[in-house]
Motif scaffolding. Structure first.
Motif, PDB file in Angstrom:
ATOM      1  N   VAL A 100     -69.007 100.059   2.548  1.00  0.00           N
ATOM      2  CA  VAL A 100     -68.595  98.690   2.900  1.00  0.00           C
ATOM      3  C   VAL A 100     -69.697  98.070   3.743  1.00  0.00           C
ATOM      4  CG1 VAL A 100     -66.910  97.293   4.174  1.00  0.00           C
ATOM      5  CG2 VAL A 100     -66.135  99.262   2.847  1.00  0.00           C
ATOM      6  N   MET A 101     -70.035  96.825   3.433  1.00  0.00           N
ATOM      7  CA  MET A 101     -71.055  96.144   4.230  1.00  0.00           C
ATOM      8  C   MET A 101     -70.397  95.104   5.123  1.00  0.00           C
ATOM      9  SD  MET A 101     -74.461  94.241   2.956  1.00  0.00           S
ATOM     10  CE  MET A 101     -75.851  95.110   3.554  1.00  0.00           C
ATOM     11  N   ASP A 102     -70.767  95.105   6.395  1.00  0.00           N
ATOM     12  CA  ASP A 102     -70.230  94.147   7.366  1.00  0.00           C
ATOM     13  C   ASP A 102     -71.378  93.225   7.780  1.00  0.00           C
ATOM     14  OD1 ASP A 102     -68.886  92.804   9.355  1.00  0.00           O
ATOM     15  OD2 ASP A 102     -68.686  94.531  10.706  1.00  0.00           O
ATOM     16  N   VAL A 103     -71.462  92.091   7.079  1.00  0.00           N
ATOM     17  CA  VAL A 103     -72.535  91.134   7.400  1.00  0.00           C
ATOM     18  C   VAL A 103     -72.075  90.375   8.657  1.00  0.00           C
ATOM     19  CG1 VAL A 103     -73.871  89.185   6.522  1.00  0.00           C
ATOM     20  CG2 VAL A 103     -73.042  90.928   4.943  1.00  0.00           C
ATOM     21  N   PHE A 104     -72.965  90.121   9.590  1.00  0.00           N
ATOM     22  CA  PHE A 104     -72.625  89.513  10.894  1.00  0.00           C
ATOM     23  C   PHE A 104     -71.728  90.485  11.688  1.00  0.00           C
ATOM     24  CE2 PHE A 104     -72.301  86.118   7.564  1.00  0.00           C
ATOM     25  CZ  PHE A 104     -73.528  85.532   7.757  1.00  0.00           C
ATOM     26  N   CYS A 105     -72.206  91.688  11.903  1.00  0.00           N
ATOM     27  CA  CYS A 105     -71.314  92.736  12.447  1.00  0.00           C
ATOM     28  C   CYS A 105     -70.998  92.583  13.928  1.00  0.00           C
ATOM     29  CB  CYS A 105     -71.875  94.121  12.159  1.00  0.00           C
ATOM     30  SG  CYS A 105     -73.397  94.487  13.063  1.00  0.00           S
ATOM     31  N   GLY A 106     -71.706  91.693  14.650  1.00  0.00           N
ATOM     32  CA  GLY A 106     -71.349  91.382  16.044  1.00  0.00           C
ATOM     33  C   GLY A 106     -71.334  92.619  16.930  1.00  0.00           C
ATOM     34  N   GLY A 107     -70.179  92.855  17.600  1.00  0.00           N
ATOM     35  CA  GLY A 107     -70.061  94.002  18.509  1.00  0.00           C
ATOM     36  C   GLY A 107     -69.410  95.197  17.839  1.00  0.00           C
ATOM     37  N   GLY A 108     -69.187  95.089  16.522  1.00  0.00           N
ATOM     38  CA  GLY A 108     -68.666  96.234  15.783  1.00  0.00           C
ATOM     39  C   GLY A 108     -67.150  96.278  15.637  1.00  0.00           C
ATOM     40  N   GLY A 109     -66.479  95.195  16.004  1.00  0.00           N
ATOM     41  CA  GLY A 109     -65.008  95.169  15.893  1.00  0.00           C
ATOM     42  C   GLY A 109     -64.541  95.610  14.513  1.00  0.00           C
ATOM     43  N   ASN A 110     -65.178  95.081  13.472  1.00  0.00           N
ATOM     44  CA  ASN A 110     -64.803  95.467  12.106  1.00  0.00           C
ATOM     45  C   ASN A 110     -65.499  96.749  11.658  1.00  0.00           C
ATOM     46  OD1 ASN A 110     -64.710  92.154  11.991  1.00  0.00           O
ATOM     47  ND2 ASN A 110     -63.041  93.173  10.903  1.00  0.00           N
ATOM     48  N   SER A 111     -66.809  96.827  11.918  1.00  0.00           N
ATOM     49  CA  SER A 111     -67.580  97.997  11.444  1.00  0.00           C
ATOM     50  C   SER A 111     -66.945  99.309  11.906  1.00  0.00           C
ATOM     51  CB  SER A 111     -69.009  97.943  11.982  1.00  0.00           C
ATOM     52  OG  SER A 111     -69.711  96.894  11.408  1.00  0.00           O
ATOM     53  N   ILE A 112     -66.491  99.328  13.153  1.00  0.00           N
ATOM     54  CA  ILE A 112     -65.924 100.568  13.709  1.00  0.00           C
ATOM     55  C   ILE A 112     -64.667 100.989  12.944  1.00  0.00           C
ATOM     56  CG2 ILE A 112     -64.678 101.442  15.751  1.00  0.00           C
ATOM     57  CD1 ILE A 112     -66.880  99.941  17.404  1.00  0.00           C
ATOM     58  N   GLN A 113     -63.808 100.024  12.661  1.00  0.00           N
ATOM     59  CA  GLN A 113     -62.588 100.376  11.913  1.00  0.00           C
ATOM     60  C   GLN A 113     -62.935 100.790  10.489  1.00  0.00           C
ATOM     61  OE1 GLN A 113     -59.811 100.862  13.521  1.00  0.00           O
ATOM     62  NE2 GLN A 113     -60.754 100.062  15.384  1.00  0.00           N
ATOM     63  N   PHE A 114     -63.907 100.103   9.871  1.00  0.00           N
ATOM     64  CA  PHE A 114     -64.332 100.500   8.519  1.00  0.00           C
ATOM     65  C   PHE A 114     -64.844 101.949   8.541  1.00  0.00           C
ATOM     66  CE2 PHE A 114     -65.645  95.811   7.568  1.00  0.00           C
ATOM     67  CZ  PHE A 114     -64.359  95.503   7.185  1.00  0.00           C
ATOM     68  N   ALA A 115     -65.624 102.247   9.573  1.00  0.00           N
ATOM     69  CA  ALA A 115     -66.261 103.577   9.638  1.00  0.00           C
ATOM     70  C   ALA A 115     -65.246 104.704   9.833  1.00  0.00           C
ATOM     71  CB  ALA A 115     -67.308 103.598  10.750  1.00  0.00           C
ATOM     72  N   GLU A 117     -62.654 104.904   7.981  1.00  0.00           N
ATOM     73  CA  GLU A 117     -62.108 105.171   6.638  1.00  0.00           C
ATOM     74  C   GLU A 117     -63.164 105.347   5.552  1.00  0.00           C
ATOM     75  OE1 GLU A 117     -59.181 105.869   5.727  1.00  0.00           O
ATOM     76  OE2 GLU A 117     -57.915 105.198   7.367  1.00  0.00           O
ATOM     77  N   PHE A 118     -64.335 104.724   5.754  1.00  0.00           N
ATOM     78  CA  PHE A 118     -65.347 104.771   4.693  1.00  0.00           C
ATOM     79  C   PHE A 118     -66.577 105.543   5.175  1.00  0.00           C
ATOM     80  CE2 PHE A 118     -62.820 100.886   4.185  1.00  0.00           C
ATOM     81  CZ  PHE A 118     -62.281 101.141   2.927  1.00  0.00           C
ATOM     82  N   SER A 119     -67.169 106.332   4.259  1.00  0.00           N
ATOM     83  CA  SER A 119     -68.240 107.228   4.693  1.00  0.00           C
ATOM     84  C   SER A 119     -69.561 106.510   4.937  1.00  0.00           C
ATOM     85  CB  SER A 119     -68.429 108.349   3.677  1.00  0.00           C
ATOM     86  OG  SER A 119     -68.683 107.788   2.410  1.00  0.00           O
ATOM     87  N   ARG A 120     -69.702 105.308   4.369  1.00  0.00           N
ATOM     88  CA  ARG A 120     -70.953 104.582   4.599  1.00  0.00           C
ATOM     89  C   ARG A 120     -70.634 103.117   4.901  1.00  0.00           C
ATOM     90  NH1 ARG A 120     -76.355 105.713   4.152  1.00  0.00           N
ATOM     91  NH2 ARG A 120     -77.728 104.040   3.483  1.00  0.00           N
ATOM     92  N   VAL A 121     -70.902 102.735   6.126  1.00  0.00           N
ATOM     93  CA  VAL A 121     -70.688 101.343   6.548  1.00  0.00           C
ATOM     94  C   VAL A 121     -72.034 100.808   7.011  1.00  0.00           C
ATOM     95  CG1 VAL A 121     -69.504  99.834   8.197  1.00  0.00           C
ATOM     96  CG2 VAL A 121     -68.305 101.804   7.214  1.00  0.00           C
ATOM     97  N   ILE A 122     -72.391  99.615   6.494  1.00  0.00           N
ATOM     98  CA  ILE A 122     -73.684  99.019   6.869  1.00  0.00           C
ATOM     99  C   ILE A 122     -73.404  97.716   7.611  1.00  0.00           C
ATOM    100  CG2 ILE A 122     -75.868  98.081   5.999  1.00  0.00           C
ATOM    101  CD1 ILE A 122     -75.424  99.844   3.482  1.00  0.00           C
ATOM    102  N   GLY A 123     -73.829  97.654   8.852  1.00  0.00           N
ATOM    103  CA  GLY A 123     -73.658  96.438   9.646  1.00  0.00           C
ATOM    104  C   GLY A 123     -74.977  95.693   9.736  1.00  0.00           C
TER     105      GLY A 123
END
Ligand SMILES: C[S@@+](CC[C@H](N)C(=O)[O-])C[C@H]1O[C@@H](n2cnc3c(N)ncnc32)[C@H](O)[C@@H]1O
Length: 306
Positions: A100-115, A117-123
């Motif tokens: 899952v790619m998190d464009v505009f990942c900011g402080g990681g609010g979304n990226s952290i939750q994605f990570a 559940e998903f093995s590869r998260v790109i912020g």
């Protein structure tokens, strides 16, 4: 793949090796732990007090003293319960998804939750301070192993220059919470998605995402023009394509809307008992409002309460 990606587990050491100039810009901040939030020291800036009061809704771990924030992030981070819901929604619709790619990942609010559940998260973010905060915050949640970060400004040029590795990544879903232009966005009756969104309007933004994945989710202001969502859907994906819109409420307050494109999401029933396990969130189909008749007939509206 993606040589310019930096693994969150060793963000600062990799940055020092690969981009000494950028690292030097961060060095004093790293040495002084400038962005580390001390839960015993309330923020001095008055305009941030209301965010401070609700800090645990942003990061439940914040009172453990391991969360990093800049001033901007206080009003930018996606509340944790919304980020959790979104992650479960994506997981339910795309059970085999890995990346899952998190464009505009900011402080990681979304990226952290994605990570979680998903093995590869790109912020991706164009603010190094924010990328640093995301990396540090991922440590607080122990999800740094699944997270890679990329410094860069999202644009058609960025896609062109990074096309090769972006395609090799096989990104299952692109999520973006682009800047809304600060809290002032609420002053407008209707938020103009073509002129007010940063760094570009919804139509060109969707065109960039479409090159990476057919599954796309945008977190947008609650007063966004649905007519523009509908028009952008037609222009970018064609007249047959639909957009699913979830109205996201937290404690009765409308936080924003999630606009969702992609067959796995559209075909998924976001209502009744088949909804993903939302803990204390439920989904009900909304009546289409009078101003959303023909011009927005390609939009399905739902209400999500947190
Ligand atoms: C609303 S915040 C995202 C918050 C994030 N979802 C979270 O929960 O922490 C928007 C982010 O977009 C970044 N940004 C602004 N313009 C950008 C651009 N052109 N390219 C990449 N990032 C950008 C800002 O630095 C900011 O961190």
């Amino acid at each position: 793949m993606g040589k310019k990606l930096i693994h969150a587990s060793h963000f600062t050491t990799s940055l020092a090796k690969r981009s000494p100039k950028r690292y030097n810009r961060l060095k004093a901040i790293i040495d002084n732990d400038t962005f580390k939030i001390n839960p015993k020291n309330p923020l001095k800036e008055k305009r941030l007090w209301k965010y401070w009061k609700n800090r645990k809704t942003l990061f439940s771990q914040i009172n453990n003293g391991k969360i990093y924030m800049t001033s901007e992030l206080w009003f930018s981070v996606t509340p944790e319960i919304i980020a959790q819901f979104l992650t479960q929604f994506i997981k339910s619709c795309l059970p085999n998804a890995k990346c899952v790619m998190d464009v505009f990942c900011g402080g990681g609010g979304n990226s952290i939750q994605f990570a979680k559940e998903f093995s590869r998260v790109i912020g991706v973010d164009n603010n190094l301070d924010h990328l640093y905060c995301t990396a540090m915050n991922s440590h607080a949640y122990k999800v740094e192993d699944n997270l890679w970060l990329r410094y860069g400004s999202w644009s058609t040029k960025f896609i062109r220059e990074n096309e090769s590795w972006l395609h090799k990544e096989h990104i299952d879903c692109v999520f973006a919470s682009p800047p809304w232009g600060g809290p002032e966005y609420l002053h407008a009756d209707t938020y103009d998605l073509e002129t007010m969104l940063i760094p570009m309007g919804i139509t060109p933004l969707l065109r960039t995402f479409k090159q990476i994945s057919s599954n796309i989710i945008l977190f947008l202001p609650r007063n966004s023009s649905l007519t523009q969502v509908s028009q952008a859907t037609r222009e970018v994906f064609g007249i047959q394509e639909k957009c699913k819109v979830l109205y996201v409420k937290q404690n009765g307050y409308m936080k924003g809307i999630l606009c969702i494109w992609g067959q796995p999401f559209i075909n998924y029933q976001t209502e009744g008992e088949n909804v993903v396990d939302l803990s204390d969130i439920e989904g009900d189909e909304l009546e289409k409002t009078p101003n959303t008749k023909e011009s927005t007939s390609n939009i399905d509206l739902y209400d999500i309460n947190g």
